[in-house]
Write a protein that holds these residues in place. Sequence first.
Motif, PDB file in Angstrom:
ATOM      1  N   PHE A  86      42.725  47.967  45.390  1.00 42.32           N
ATOM      2  CA  PHE A  86      44.019  47.879  44.709  1.00 42.32           C
ATOM      3  C   PHE A  86      43.925  48.333  43.253  1.00 42.32           C
ATOM      4  O   PHE A  86      44.888  48.879  42.708  1.00 42.32           O
ATOM      5  CB  PHE A  86      44.561  46.451  44.784  1.00 42.32           C
ATOM      6  N   GLY A  87      42.762  48.123  42.617  1.00 36.19           N
ATOM      7  CA  GLY A  87      42.616  48.532  41.226  1.00 36.19           C
ATOM      8  C   GLY A  87      42.821  50.025  41.035  1.00 36.19           C
ATOM      9  O   GLY A  87      43.578  50.468  40.159  1.00 36.19           O
ATOM     10  N   TYR A 145      37.858  47.953  34.637  1.00 33.46           N
ATOM     11  CA  TYR A 145      37.926  48.077  36.098  1.00 33.46           C
ATOM     12  C   TYR A 145      36.686  48.782  36.653  1.00 33.46           C
ATOM     13  O   TYR A 145      36.053  48.300  37.608  1.00 33.46           O
ATOM     14  CB  TYR A 145      39.186  48.842  36.509  1.00 33.46           C
ATOM     15  N   GLY A 146      36.333  49.907  36.071  1.00 38.10           N
ATOM     16  CA  GLY A 146      35.172  50.639  36.559  1.00 38.10           C
ATOM     17  C   GLY A 146      33.876  49.889  36.350  1.00 38.10           C
ATOM     18  O   GLY A 146      32.970  49.916  37.193  1.00 38.10           O
ATOM     19  N   SER A 147      33.750  49.193  35.229  1.00 37.80           N
ATOM     20  CA  SER A 147      32.541  48.422  34.927  1.00 37.80           C
ATOM     21  C   SER A 147      32.363  47.254  35.888  1.00 37.80           C
ATOM     22  O   SER A 147      31.236  46.812  36.144  1.00 37.80           O
ATOM     23  CB  SER A 147      32.613  47.886  33.493  1.00 37.80           C
ATOM     24  N   MET A 148      33.455  46.760  36.419  1.00 36.78           N
ATOM     25  CA  MET A 148      33.438  45.554  37.228  1.00 36.78           C
ATOM     26  C   MET A 148      32.651  45.714  38.526  1.00 36.78           C
ATOM     27  O   MET A 148      32.113  44.731  39.056  1.00 36.78           O
ATOM     28  CB  MET A 148      34.888  45.158  37.537  1.00 36.78           C
ATOM     29  N   ALA A 149      32.526  46.939  39.038  1.00 36.96           N
ATOM     30  CA  ALA A 149      31.848  47.143  40.325  1.00 36.96           C
ATOM     31  C   ALA A 149      30.415  46.638  40.293  1.00 36.96           C
ATOM     32  O   ALA A 149      29.918  46.083  41.279  1.00 36.96           O
ATOM     33  CB  ALA A 149      31.875  48.619  40.703  1.00 36.96           C
ATOM     34  N   LEU A 189      39.555  54.994  48.668  1.00 36.73           N
ATOM     35  CA  LEU A 189      40.678  54.754  49.576  1.00 36.73           C
ATOM     36  C   LEU A 189      41.927  54.379  48.780  1.00 36.73           C
ATOM     37  O   LEU A 189      43.020  54.882  49.055  1.00 36.73           O
ATOM     38  CB  LEU A 189      40.332  53.632  50.556  1.00 36.73           C
ATOM     39  N   GLY A 190      41.765  53.517  47.769  1.00 37.58           N
ATOM     40  CA  GLY A 190      42.904  53.155  46.934  1.00 37.58           C
ATOM     41  C   GLY A 190      43.511  54.364  46.251  1.00 37.58           C
ATOM     42  O   GLY A 190      44.741  54.535  46.221  1.00 37.58           O
ATOM     43  N   ALA A 191      42.642  55.228  45.703  1.00 38.97           N
ATOM     44  CA  ALA A 191      43.127  56.442  45.051  1.00 38.97           C
ATOM     45  C   ALA A 191      43.867  57.331  46.037  1.00 38.97           C
ATOM     46  O   ALA A 191      44.896  57.936  45.708  1.00 38.97           O
ATOM     47  CB  ALA A 191      41.959  57.199  44.430  1.00 38.97           C
ATOM     48  N   ASN A 192      43.353  57.412  47.264  1.00 39.46           N
ATOM     49  CA  ASN A 192      43.986  58.282  48.254  1.00 39.46           C
ATOM     50  C   ASN A 192      45.274  57.701  48.800  1.00 39.46           C
ATOM     51  O   ASN A 192      46.174  58.457  49.183  1.00 39.46           O
ATOM     52  CB  ASN A 192      43.003  58.585  49.382  1.00 39.46           C
ATOM     53  N   LEU A 193      45.382  56.386  48.824  1.00 42.27           N
ATOM     54  CA  LEU A 193      46.667  55.800  49.211  1.00 42.27           C
ATOM     55  C   LEU A 193      47.734  56.121  48.166  1.00 42.27           C
ATOM     56  O   LEU A 193      48.876  56.445  48.504  1.00 42.27           O
ATOM     57  CB  LEU A 193      46.519  54.287  49.380  1.00 42.27           C
ATOM     58  N   ALA A 194      47.338  56.049  46.887  1.00 40.92           N
ATOM     59  CA  ALA A 194      48.264  56.465  45.825  1.00 40.92           C
ATOM     60  C   ALA A 194      48.580  57.952  45.960  1.00 40.92           C
ATOM     61  O   ALA A 194      49.747  58.369  45.836  1.00 40.92           O
ATOM     62  CB  ALA A 194      47.658  56.169  44.454  1.00 40.92           C
ATOM     63  N   GLY A 195      47.525  58.741  46.214  1.00 45.43           N
ATOM     64  CA  GLY A 195      47.727  60.178  46.383  1.00 45.43           C
ATOM     65  C   GLY A 195      48.618  60.498  47.567  1.00 45.43           C
ATOM     66  O   GLY A 195      49.441  61.424  47.511  1.00 45.43           O
ATOM     67  N   LEU A 196      48.462  59.731  48.648  1.00 46.12           N
ATOM     68  CA  LEU A 196      49.297  59.949  49.827  1.00 46.12           C
ATOM     69  C   LEU A 196      50.770  59.757  49.480  1.00 46.12           C
ATOM     70  O   LEU A 196      51.620  60.561  49.846  1.00 46.12           O
ATOM     71  CB  LEU A 196      48.877  58.978  50.931  1.00 46.12           C
ATOM     72  N   CYS A 200      49.752  46.453  42.254  1.00 45.80           N
ATOM     73  CA  CYS A 200      48.358  46.713  42.635  1.00 45.80           C
ATOM     74  C   CYS A 200      47.382  46.093  41.633  1.00 45.80           C
ATOM     75  O   CYS A 200      46.358  45.516  42.022  1.00 45.80           O
ATOM     76  CB  CYS A 200      48.121  48.216  42.734  1.00 45.80           C
ATOM     77  N   TYR A 201      47.680  46.202  40.347  1.00 48.25           N
ATOM     78  CA  TYR A 201      46.806  45.607  39.327  1.00 48.25           C
ATOM     79  C   TYR A 201      46.718  44.092  39.494  1.00 48.25           C
ATOM     80  O   TYR A 201      45.645  43.501  39.352  1.00 48.25           O
ATOM     81  CB  TYR A 201      47.313  45.944  37.926  1.00 48.25           C
ATOM     82  N   MET A 202      47.824  43.461  39.795  1.00 51.47           N
ATOM     83  CA  MET A 202      47.810  42.011  39.975  1.00 51.47           C
ATOM     84  C   MET A 202      47.006  41.627  41.215  1.00 51.47           C
ATOM     85  O   MET A 202      46.295  40.620  41.231  1.00 51.47           O
ATOM     86  CB  MET A 202      49.245  41.475  40.085  1.00 51.47           C
ATOM     87  N   ALA A 203      47.086  42.441  42.269  1.00 54.30           N
ATOM     88  CA  ALA A 203      46.293  42.191  43.474  1.00 54.30           C
ATOM     89  C   ALA A 203      44.804  42.337  43.184  1.00 54.30           C
ATOM     90  O   ALA A 203      43.981  41.551  43.655  1.00 54.30           O
ATOM     91  CB  ALA A 203      46.711  43.142  44.593  1.00 54.30           C
TER      92      ALA A 203
END
Length: 469
Positions: free
Chosen positions: A31-32, A147-151, A170-177, A212-215
């Motif tokens: 979601f991030g 967000y990126g550091s969190m992984a 997958l999250g990026a591609n759902l946004a892209g879709l 998405c950010y809240m999720a």
Amino acid sequence: MGQPANKTAVEQGSTNGFRKFGMKDKLGYMFGDWGNDFFFILVAAFLMVFYTDIYHLNPAVVGGLFFSARLWDAVADVSWGRFIDTRKAGKNGKFRPWIFRMSFPLVIVGVLMFVHIPGMSNGFYLAYAYVTYILWGTLYSTVNIPYGSMASVITGDAVERTTLSSWRTLGANLAGLIINVVGPMILFVNNRPDANRFLLAAIIFGVLALACYMACYKLSVERIKMDETTKPKMNLGHTMKGLVKNKPLIWFLIASLLFLVVFMLIGAVNVYLFKDYFGNAKALSMVGLFQSIAVFVAMPFIKPLVGKFGKKEVASGGLLLATVVYGVLYFLPNLTATQFIGVLTVGMLGYGIFNLVIWAFVTDVIDYHEYLTGLREDGTVYSIYSMARKIGQAVAGGVGGAAIAAVGYNSSAKAQSAETLQGIHTLGTLVPAIALGVVFLIIVFLYPLNKKRTLQLTIDLAEKRKGNN
């Protein structure tokens, strides 16, 4: 229950009040980037045509804006990453709270970017573009760096980090879709971009981004925590020496920078390629659909492939496939839009594989930095990587705008000249083939962390942490 005082870092488990790493974390991390990319992809794919065809700014001038803004963002990334690393973790972690705090102003400014006030001068539009775009990029750093550091603090397992990378993609591609398929249907009226439609899309995507950010904030858990009582004091000189010695980081930065340049160039040029070369802007919806389908098809295979062959090996295979496909497309200039998309889908599968793995590379180079320096500086190292991406975006923005202008694009013309159309086709095929080929060579011959060395790094780092007892 407190952390052991004699360890530099410890992964918190269920005995410490944290649930075991699992699907909630993967969904939260997905979601991030879903939230990030509602605007990032909208900007990458359509902001240039908004500026050239609605604000009527010269493409080269827009390229100058993109270049200067991204260079500023590179500075903002490192500054914010360094700031984050000086903060102590609270009850909700070190990184998650910043996603919650900064996502609201980020989305508001993102919507303001697409406001068009009719009848204003070119100077006004250019000034408005500079202010809103640079402010949006700065605020994007305040969300994306944590967000990126969190992984690297969600899990310490190398293979599970690969799954986080895949779920992020997958999250990026759902946004892209959503953006690439639905976007052209909303944004264009009679094959021309519409100002009111752009603002409507920005508002819709902004609301979805906030959700998405809240999720992400609610579902993710930071498990790996530094023991602040024994944590070494941060020393910029020590950090810089470690970064310079970190060969995996250096070559990964170079490869990522070049990949992002070509990836963003493809996104920007595709709008003109389908709008002008093929005369069908709404065919971009099919490109977006098949790009997402390619990633969805590849995603279930990434974890077993990486487990068997390694991140470097899988990523380089995807890059080689994409390189070959774009080269083939250059030598087939008379394809219809449908035929072009059919062949292009195979290429999108190739660089989609690379994208599914790329974020797992970041956690490896963060680990390597800790191995070299003894310092766990997730925010700093990730911000260096993000800086390279911003420089890539700067170059892509500058080169993209200059290239569109160089081939003679005229936003006021009803139809572009044959020479301009051929130039757009070359920008959309041959240039990506060459650039992706170079990235492939860098990953294969210069990036050192193959499967064997990555597994050994995990073992060596664990032993080094035990040595701090």
